[in-house]
Write an enzyme that holds these catalytic residues in place. Structure first.
Site, short mmCIF file in Angstrom:
data_model
loop_
_atom_site.label_atom_id
_atom_site.label_comp_id
_atom_site.label_asym_id
_atom_site.label_seq_id
_atom_site.Cartn_x
_atom_site.Cartn_y
_atom_site.Cartn_z
N TRP A 158 36.96 -18.10 -15.18
CA TRP A 158 36.55 -16.72 -15.45
C TRP A 158 35.17 -16.73 -16.13
O TRP A 158 34.93 -17.54 -17.02
CB TRP A 158 37.59 -16.04 -16.36
CG TRP A 158 37.14 -14.65 -16.74
CD1 TRP A 158 37.10 -13.56 -15.95
CD2 TRP A 158 36.63 -14.25 -18.02
NE1 TRP A 158 36.59 -12.49 -16.63
CE2 TRP A 158 36.30 -12.87 -17.91
CE3 TRP A 158 36.41 -14.90 -19.24
CZ2 TRP A 158 35.77 -12.15 -18.98
CZ3 TRP A 158 35.89 -14.17 -20.30
CH2 TRP A 158 35.58 -12.81 -20.16
N ASP A 164 35.12 3.31 -14.40
CA ASP A 164 35.93 2.09 -14.41
C ASP A 164 37.27 2.35 -15.09
O ASP A 164 37.74 3.49 -15.18
CB ASP A 164 35.12 0.95 -15.08
CG ASP A 164 35.48 -0.42 -14.55
OD1 ASP A 164 36.49 -0.99 -15.03
OD2 ASP A 164 34.79 -0.93 -13.65
N ASP A 165 37.89 1.30 -15.56
CA ASP A 165 39.24 1.33 -16.12
C ASP A 165 39.38 2.38 -17.24
O ASP A 165 38.43 2.68 -17.94
CB ASP A 165 39.50 -0.07 -16.70
CG ASP A 165 40.97 -0.34 -16.90
OD1 ASP A 165 41.77 0.58 -16.71
OD2 ASP A 165 41.30 -1.48 -17.25
N ARG A 214 47.47 -10.59 -19.20
CA ARG A 214 46.85 -9.30 -19.53
C ARG A 214 47.91 -8.19 -19.56
O ARG A 214 47.69 -7.11 -19.07
CB ARG A 214 45.75 -8.95 -18.52
CG ARG A 214 44.59 -8.19 -19.17
CD ARG A 214 43.59 -7.62 -18.17
NE ARG A 214 42.49 -6.97 -18.87
CZ ARG A 214 41.71 -6.04 -18.37
NH1 ARG A 214 41.90 -5.61 -17.14
NH2 ARG A 214 40.75 -5.50 -19.07
N LYS A 260 36.49 0.55 -6.64
CA LYS A 260 36.45 -0.83 -7.16
C LYS A 260 37.89 -1.30 -7.24
O LYS A 260 38.68 -0.78 -8.02
CB LYS A 260 35.79 -0.86 -8.53
CG LYS A 260 35.72 -2.27 -9.13
CD LYS A 260 34.91 -2.24 -10.42
CE LYS A 260 35.03 -3.54 -11.20
NZ LYS A 260 34.38 -3.44 -12.51
N TRP A 261 38.24 -2.24 -6.38
CA TRP A 261 39.64 -2.69 -6.22
C TRP A 261 39.81 -3.98 -7.02
O TRP A 261 39.39 -5.04 -6.59
CB TRP A 261 39.93 -2.94 -4.74
CG TRP A 261 41.32 -3.35 -4.42
CD1 TRP A 261 41.96 -4.49 -4.81
CD2 TRP A 261 42.26 -2.63 -3.61
NE1 TRP A 261 43.23 -4.53 -4.30
CE2 TRP A 261 43.44 -3.40 -3.55
CE3 TRP A 261 42.22 -1.43 -2.92
CZ2 TRP A 261 44.57 -3.01 -2.83
CZ3 TRP A 261 43.33 -1.04 -2.20
CH2 TRP A 261 44.50 -1.82 -2.16
N ASP A 262 40.42 -3.85 -8.18
CA ASP A 262 40.50 -4.99 -9.09
C ASP A 262 41.83 -5.72 -8.95
O ASP A 262 42.81 -5.18 -8.41
CB ASP A 262 40.31 -4.48 -10.53
CG ASP A 262 39.63 -5.49 -11.42
OD1 ASP A 262 39.64 -6.68 -11.08
OD2 ASP A 262 39.08 -5.08 -12.46
N MET A 263 41.91 -6.92 -9.47
CA MET A 263 43.14 -7.73 -9.46
C MET A 263 42.99 -8.75 -10.58
O MET A 263 42.24 -9.69 -10.44
CB MET A 263 43.25 -8.42 -8.09
CG MET A 263 44.59 -8.97 -7.76
SD MET A 263 45.00 -10.46 -8.66
CE MET A 263 44.17 -11.71 -7.71
N CYS A 289 37.27 -7.04 -6.54
CA CYS A 289 37.03 -7.56 -7.88
C CYS A 289 38.32 -8.25 -8.30
O CYS A 289 39.40 -7.81 -7.92
CB CYS A 289 36.69 -6.41 -8.83
SG CYS A 289 36.52 -6.91 -10.56
N ASP A 341 32.43 -11.27 -14.18
CA ASP A 341 32.35 -10.41 -15.36
C ASP A 341 31.22 -10.84 -16.28
O ASP A 341 30.90 -10.16 -17.24
CB ASP A 341 33.67 -10.44 -16.14
CG ASP A 341 34.71 -9.52 -15.52
OD1 ASP A 341 34.35 -8.75 -14.61
OD2 ASP A 341 35.88 -9.57 -15.95
#
Ligand code: GLA
Length: 746
Positions: free
Chosen positions: A196, A358-359, A435, A468-471, A517, A539
């Site tokens: 990361w 974003d989030d 997380r 924005k497709w995060d994982m 993402c 990131d």
């Protein structure tokens, strides 16, 4: 073009040929992969008439005492039949047997290719495919190997499909997408590895006898080892490999004692098994490979154009990407509607085109412990809902984009409370948290339908033009409460499920720009790029680290696919201080944006951002779709180039400012042509007073030079050191400094 003469097949791309021969025993052998041949060579020419005897190894039979499978350059290998290197396929049948002979039975050469999902896509020029049918000498187990070429691409697509024609179940324990057996020739392996915030750093190691392998066991292609690898022999020959797959992969190189180097790429056999019932088949994902005899630069360009032409498809294929402002590093979880609106307004003012929320906008998500899965707006933050909010953004003249993490769920969420069995978890064990979240089991149809509905309703309500497709976690506890398959199948079924979801969403919303993402670049691969034309590279937006991350990424993926943002100084990940223009010069080589509180910038920095955006828009096509080249001058200095038509944007990138070296920096253009003239102009930047200069703008630099001189000698740039302090003509670059130049053919 694909040709066949007697028992030799030649698969040719624009500049390369790949040759296969069939021995009279039926073994398909590799005859060479290199420069384009002018005619089909004979078997005897390339394979030889008599093969070396290799002592204690088993030979094929009494009629073929010179055929030692341990020494054959096979197109596809199996265990326990004389070839002792890493096998391409392991199928368990009978009482735990895995021995097979895969021998030639027939072939097909046809126009087009298999586009069953997920696969590279032919354009209007079409495609041509050779399919070799192999089957075992005793059992009706068949294997189809396919080789596809596109007319104007130097990439060959490989894949393998196995069919269980027996009347008993068999267990597939591993299946490589491709095998390449080449002579051992001092090859070095180049891999792109990290973690990361440190993704895809380039590493190189010599290949010594035995197995060297990299891969992923993370459930995604991963930030530890990208599926992109190169083999280089230091004499200009380069093989490049990649895989069109987003799950656990493995790249395995086995150097045999007898001068054979075997490359296998495909699904990682770790934890993988697949039940093949009578009549069932299994298709391995596509692998891609390229060859260059003039160094890595050509191989990189081949991969880039292949991805721009045959991986990215639909509306965003070849289309310029908007300059975005992302709210994450500007405000993390602390915001309300008013705060984001003022951020968007400040962005618009500076030239931003797309605002990305974003989030933190949904459910009870005010930190990362809760809310994932509850995809409805947080009414405390957005009292009028997302539709109204997005309208306000659009009324400023901005596109609206939004963050989602659809594959995941927080344990503290309504979704988890109502469907605890939807997550991947082992019976009787609490899954390991990561997380504060678990993974939804995409091997299940009802979960896939839920995700498609959730994402659709967010897009429908907000009119989002970008997702924005995060994982944000890796996989553990593999077991499914509701899938069709076993735990050994789950990882692959998950990826197939993910592709189904993304495919259906892409079809439903063809113009929406999806940016992949995964905690930054934890899933940067060709499989994701089939559905999402760009991916957030990391990131870590520190400019120094980004040089390594972006350069590693660009070794396999074109600039248009790589999300790259300017963020604050000191950088949030590195705490490093840097100039905003230097950060821009590095981020400009990607799908570009900002990720900081632009409203809090100094007036000078705001002016710089305005100029940066204007510059980027002017040269966006060159920066996103140009041919990428790199030149390392010293460990301290490198140049990047992006060239489209007559225009190049070049970046000079420096690590530390070295004092009194006496060296004169020069800007070259490796692809400058003889007989042409070029104008080289430096982009003007603001000089910060902290640099010791009086402020103002950087020096004028514009020069005309012939292509030959620019390529071979370069244009001298001003000195960075002139004695004590700043003097007229001092070029301000500084530590971690970078600067852009425009080179136009005149
Ligand atoms: C991940 C992403 C970031 C940001 C956060 C939000 O870490 O990589 O860019 O979206 O999630 O939680």
């Amino acid at each position: 073009m694909i040709e066949q003469k007697e028992n030799v097949f030649v698969i040719s791309t624009e500049n390369t040929s790949y040759m296969i021969g069939i021995l009279d025993t039926g073994h398909p052998v590799h005859l060479g992969y290199g420069p384009l041949v002018d005619s089909v060579p004979s078997m005897e020419t390339l394979y030889g008439r008599v093969r070396p005897n290799i002592g204690t190894a088993a030979y094929w039979d009494e009629e073929h005492r010179d055929i030692f499978p341990a020494n054959l350059p096979l197109e596809y290998s199996t265990p326990w039949r004389g070839d002792n290197s890493e096998p391409a396929v392991i199928v368990e049948y009978g009482n735990g047997c895995t021995a097979l002979d895969l021998l030639y039975r027939g072939h097909r050469i046809y126009r087009g290719k298999d586009t069953s999902f997920p696969a590279s896509v032919p354009d209007s020029e079409g495609a041509e495919t050779l399919e070799l049918e192999l089957s075992d000498s005793v059992l009706p187990i068949s294997l189809y190997l396919s080789y596809t070429v596109f007319p104007s691409s130097d990439v060959i697509i490989r894949s393998a499909r196995i069919v269980n024609g027996t009347d008993e179940a068999a267990l597939l324990r591993s299946i490589a997408s491709m095998q390449l057996d080449i002579p051992s020739d001092g090859w070095e392996l180049v891999t792109f590895d990290g973690a990361w915030a440190r993704e895809r750093y380039e590493h190189r190691r010599p290949l010594l006898p035995g197995v060297t392998a990299v891969g992923s066991r993370l459930g995604c292609s991963g930030n530890e080892h990208n599926p992109l690898i190169y083999l280089e022999n230091g004499r200009g020959e380069v093989y490049g490999f990649n895989l069109i797959y987003s799950g656990c992969h493995r790249e395995c190189i086995d150097v045999s004692p007898f001068g054979r180097t075997r490359v296998l790429t495909g699904i990682n056999p770790y934890g993988f098994s697949w039940r093949l019932m009578p009549g069932e088949s299994f298709s391995a994902p596509e692998a891609v490979m390229t060859y260059s005899r003039s160094g890595r630069e050509k191989a990189v360009l081949s991969f880039h154009s292949f991805i721009n032409d045959h991986i990215v498809s639909g509306y965003w294929k070849g289309r310029e990407r908007p300059v975005l402002l992302n709210s994450w590093e500007a405000s993390y979880f602390s915001f309300d509607e008013e705060r984001v609106l003022s951020l968007a307004e400040a962005g618009k003012e500076l030239g931003i085109e797309l605002f990305v929320l974003d989030d933190g906008w949904f459910g009870k998500r005010t930190d990362d412990t809760k809310g994932l899965g509850d995809w409805y707006p947080n009414r405390d933050r957005f009292p009028c809902g997302m539709g109204k909010f997005a309208e306000k953004i659009r009324s400023m003249g901005l596109m609206f984009g939004i963050w989602m993490e659809p594959e995941m769920v927080n344990f503290d969420s309504d979704l988890y409370r109502s469907h605890p069995d939807w997550v991947i978890a082992l019976p009787g064990r609490k899954p390991l948290p990561c997380r504060h979240q678990y993974i939804l089991d995409l091997s299940r149809q009802e979960v896939r339908e839920y995700i498609i509905d959730a994402v659709s309703s967010v897009i429908d309500e907000s009119g989002a033009a970008y997702i924005k497709w995060d994982m944000n976690r890796t996989f553990t506890d593999l077991f499914s409460y509701g899938s069709m398959g076993t735990a050994g199948e789950l990882m692959h079924r998950y990826i197939l499920g993910l592709y189904e979801v993304m495919g259906r969403l892409k079809e439903r919303y063809p113009k929406v720009l999806f940016e992949g993402c995964a905690s930054g670049g934890n899933r940067y691969d060709l499989g994701m790029l089939l559905f999402m034309p760009q991916i957030w590279a990391s990131d870590n937006t520190d400019l120094h680290d980004r040089v390594m991350i972006e350069e590693g990424t660009l070794m396999g993926y074109p600039q248009s696919t790589m999300g790259a943002h300017v963020s604050a100084s000191p950088g949030h990940q590195s705490l490093r201080v840097s100039r905003i223009d230097s950060r821009f010069s590095v981020a400009a080589f990607g799908a570009f944006g900002y990720e900081l509180d632009v409203s809090a910038l100094s007036d000078d920095d705001k002016e710089s951002v305005r100029d940066e955006i204007a510059f980027y828009k002017k040269y966006r096509k060159v920066l996103q779709f140009g041919e990428f080249r790199v030149e390392h001058v010293s460990p301290n200095q490198r140049f990047w180039y992006s060239t489209l038509g007559k225009t190049t944007v070049a970046a000079e990138i420096q690590t530390l400012n070295e004092v009194h070296t006496g060296r004169l920096d020069r800007l070259r253009l490796p692809c400058a042509a003889d007989g042409k003239m070029y104008r080289v102009t430096a982009r003007k930047e603001r000089i910060p007073e902290s640099s010791g200069a009086a402020g103002g703008m950087t020096e004028d630099f514009s020069i005309e030079v012939s292509g030959m001189v620019l390529r071979e000698y370069g244009a001298a740039l001003g000195p960075q050191f002139t004695g004590n302090g700043f003097a007229e003509g001092t070029r301000i670059l500084g530590d971690f400094g970078s600067r852009l130049y425009v080179i136009e053919e005149v």
